[in-house]
Design a protein around this motif. Structure first.
Motif, short mmCIF file in Angstrom:
data_model
loop_
_atom_site.label_atom_id
_atom_site.label_comp_id
_atom_site.label_asym_id
_atom_site.label_seq_id
_atom_site.Cartn_x
_atom_site.Cartn_y
_atom_site.Cartn_z
N HIS A 6 0.83 -1.20 0.00
CA HIS A 6 0.00 0.00 0.00
C HIS A 6 0.87 1.26 0.00
O HIS A 6 0.48 2.29 -0.57
N GLY A 7 2.07 1.18 0.61
CA GLY A 7 2.97 2.33 0.56
C GLY A 7 3.47 2.58 -0.85
O GLY A 7 3.56 3.73 -1.30
N ARG A 8 3.78 1.51 -1.57
CA ARG A 8 4.25 1.68 -2.95
C ARG A 8 3.13 2.19 -3.85
O ARG A 8 3.36 3.05 -4.72
N LEU A 9 1.91 1.66 -3.66
CA LEU A 9 0.79 2.15 -4.46
C LEU A 9 0.53 3.62 -4.18
O LEU A 9 0.25 4.41 -5.10
N VAL A 13 0.67 6.79 -6.74
CA VAL A 13 -0.42 7.77 -6.89
C VAL A 13 0.11 9.19 -6.69
O VAL A 13 -0.24 10.12 -7.42
N VAL A 14 0.97 9.36 -5.68
CA VAL A 14 1.55 10.69 -5.42
C VAL A 14 2.34 11.16 -6.64
O VAL A 14 2.21 12.31 -7.08
N LEU A 19 2.83 14.61 -11.26
CA LEU A 19 3.09 14.79 -12.69
C LEU A 19 1.88 15.40 -13.39
O LEU A 19 2.02 16.33 -14.20
N SER A 20 0.69 14.87 -13.08
CA SER A 20 -0.52 15.40 -13.73
C SER A 20 -0.78 16.84 -13.32
O SER A 20 -1.25 17.66 -14.12
N SER A 189 -6.56 9.77 1.09
CA SER A 189 -7.67 8.83 0.90
C SER A 189 -7.19 7.59 0.15
O SER A 189 -7.57 6.45 0.50
N GLY A 190 -6.33 7.77 -0.87
CA GLY A 190 -5.81 6.62 -1.60
C GLY A 190 -4.94 5.74 -0.72
O GLY A 190 -5.01 4.51 -0.79
N GLY A 191 -4.10 6.38 0.14
CA GLY A 191 -3.28 5.59 1.05
C GLY A 191 -4.13 4.74 1.98
O GLY A 191 -3.82 3.56 2.22
N TYR A 192 -5.21 5.32 2.51
CA TYR A 192 -6.08 4.54 3.41
C TYR A 192 -6.78 3.42 2.65
O TYR A 192 -6.89 2.29 3.14
N ILE A 193 -7.26 3.73 1.43
CA ILE A 193 -7.95 2.70 0.65
C ILE A 193 -7.00 1.56 0.31
O ILE A 193 -7.35 0.37 0.44
#
Length: 480
Positions: A6-9, A13-14, A19-20, A189-193
């Motif tokens: 989950h840390g790598r995911l 995302v970060v 970048l975006s 939120s992504g980290g928690y998910i």
């Protein structure tokens, strides 16, 4: 380095959001600049035409040697109203004839006509950029033709980096703040998910490791450095699969040994039973015809066969008990040298009857060990009995209890027949009998000794030379 999945995911995302966000800011800056240039060019579309009309009214165009200087002064005066623009008078070929800027300060002597021609077409697609006589990137402009020339107006310059654009634009700063807020919200939120989604995988890894622990008595071991949950699951699965394969191989080996043991024991049981039956049938059929000495001899022989059967059965029961998972050791500290003396004392009468000398060797070292004294006594008794069985009259049996670095060594040596080198590897196998070295027996005594040693975490070794004798050595860790 991030180890968890989950840390790598979350890191991915970060990175994607960063970048975006940068790309979005660049795109926003670019489109905002293009829109501003388009609006500036559209709003000033008639500026060049108005200047041409005014200059024509003031008879400052077409440019001649007589009105050139006056025209330049008039253009400079007009620029005070809008100092961000530059006004140029061009001839029909695009050469600069007059300018609001000193001609010596210009980097170009002429301007490309192709953008001007496109601009002067009906409904041109804006923004259109033309050459900047002062150098640099092309800029938006306004243009109008008059007889013999062109009025060419550069409508300010658009320069600077993204940072400059952010500093000078509230809209861009607001957009950047919005992107940053969305990115932070998405990161948390992504980290928690991701943490919640990989929770079941972590539980699965724990279950696999727990199963491997139950199978092997130890865990799967530490996963390689930098592993995430998937790598950890792969490592745990490989460890468990390896352990299962070793267990299957051990079961197959145990089944093979069991079959061999049953075959050997069946043969060894059949022999005394057949002898016992023969002597008993003789007593039944011819008991009255036999004299008392013959009947006594038959009964003594039957009794020896019964003793042999009893020994085989006791050995099988003892081996089964040692293999039982419910077996509990009762370790206690004791002096190994004293136990060795007690074991030898049990065999002195039998050794004397056979003409075998019993020896005891000890040293001044501390031979205190902690073990199940009953099982160790049984192991030493098996070794002495085995040596006594295969040592001829006039030979000797020596038991030694000595202290060595880190261990206490108990050994039983004899001057018997010895064991051939090719047979040493299987001497402790169940049901294996080395006939030249051991004669009769079911081959359970040494197997029992090895099992007792294994239960105590100790080590057993054998040294033997045919025609010289054998020595079995037990090494026990020194009691802390």
């Amino acid at each position: 380095m991030i180890k968890t999945l989950h840390g790598r995911l979350t890191a991915i995302v970060v990175a994607l959001f960063a970048l975006s966000s940068v790309l979005a800011l660049l795109l926003t800056s670019s489109t905002t600049r293009a829109y501003a240039e388009e609006e500036r060019q559209r709003l000033n579309a008639s500026l060049a035409a108005d200047l041409a009309s005014y200059l024509k009214q003031e008879k400052l165009i077409p440019v001649t040697n007589a009105n050139m200087e006056e025209g330049m002064e008039e253009i400079k005066r007009l620029m005070t109203v809008n100092p961000s623009i530059d006004v140029y008078l061009l001839d029909g070929k695009g050469r600069i004839v007059s300018s609001s800027t000193a001609l010596d300060d210009l980097d170009r002597e002429a301007v490309a006509l192709e953008p001007i021609d496109r601009y002067l077409q009906p409904s041109p697609r804006l923004p259109l950029k033309g050459d900047d006589p002062r150098g640099g990137d092309p800029q938006v402009f306004s243009a109008s033709r008059f007889r013999g020339g062109i009025v060419y107006v550069v409508l300010g310059r658009t320069e600077g980096t993204l940072v400059d654009a952010l500093a000078g634009s509230y809209a861009l700063r607001a957009a950047a703040a919005m992107f940053g807020g969305v990115a932070l919200f998405s990161i948390f939120s992504g980290g928690y998910i991701f943490w919640a989604l990989t929770l079941r995988m972590r539980k699965l890894v724990a279950k696999v490791d727990g199963l491997s622990t139950e199978l092997a008595g130890t865990g799967t071991g530490e996963a390689p450095h930098g592993c995430d949950e998937i790598d950890g699951l792969d490592h745990a699965f490989d460890s468990m699969a390896m352990r299962l394969r070793s267990l299957v191989e051990a079961l197959q080996q145990a089944d093979t040994e069991r079959r061999d043991l049953v075959a050997n024991v069946t043969h060894d049981l059949r022999t005394p039973i057949a002898g016992l039956r023969g002597y008993l049938e003789t007593l039944l059929m011819r008991g009255e015809a036999l004299d008392p000495a013959e009947r006594k001899d038959h009964l003594e022989t039957a009794t020896r066969q019964i003793d042999r059967l009893s020994g085989l059965i006791d050995g099988l029961l003892e081996l089964a008990r040692l293999d039982s998972a419910r077996l509990e050791l009762h370790p206690e500290p004791f002096v190994a040298a004293e136990l060795a003396q007690d074991v030898l004392q049990e065999f002195r009468l039998r050794a004397k009857e056979k003409g075998v000398e019993l020896r005891l060797k000890t040293d001044d070292g501390d031979t205190m060990i902690e073990a199940d004294i009953g099982l160790i006594q049984r192991a030493l008794a098996n070794l002495v009995e085995n040596a006594l069985r295969h040592t001829p009259s006039g030979g000797w049996i020596e038991m030694a209890a000595t202290r060595e670095p880190g261990v206490v060594r108990l050994s039983v040596g004899d001057s018997g027949k010895g064991i051939a080198p090719e047979d040493l590897e299987q001497v402790f196998e169940r049901g294996v009998r080395i006939e030249d070295a051991k004669g009769g027996g079911a081959g359970l005594g040494l197997a029992i000794v090895r099992r007792i040693v294994e239960l105590h975490g100790a080590e057993i070794r054998v040294q033997s030379e045919v025609g010289v004798g054998s020595r079995f050595c037990l090494f026990f860790p020194v009691r802390a």
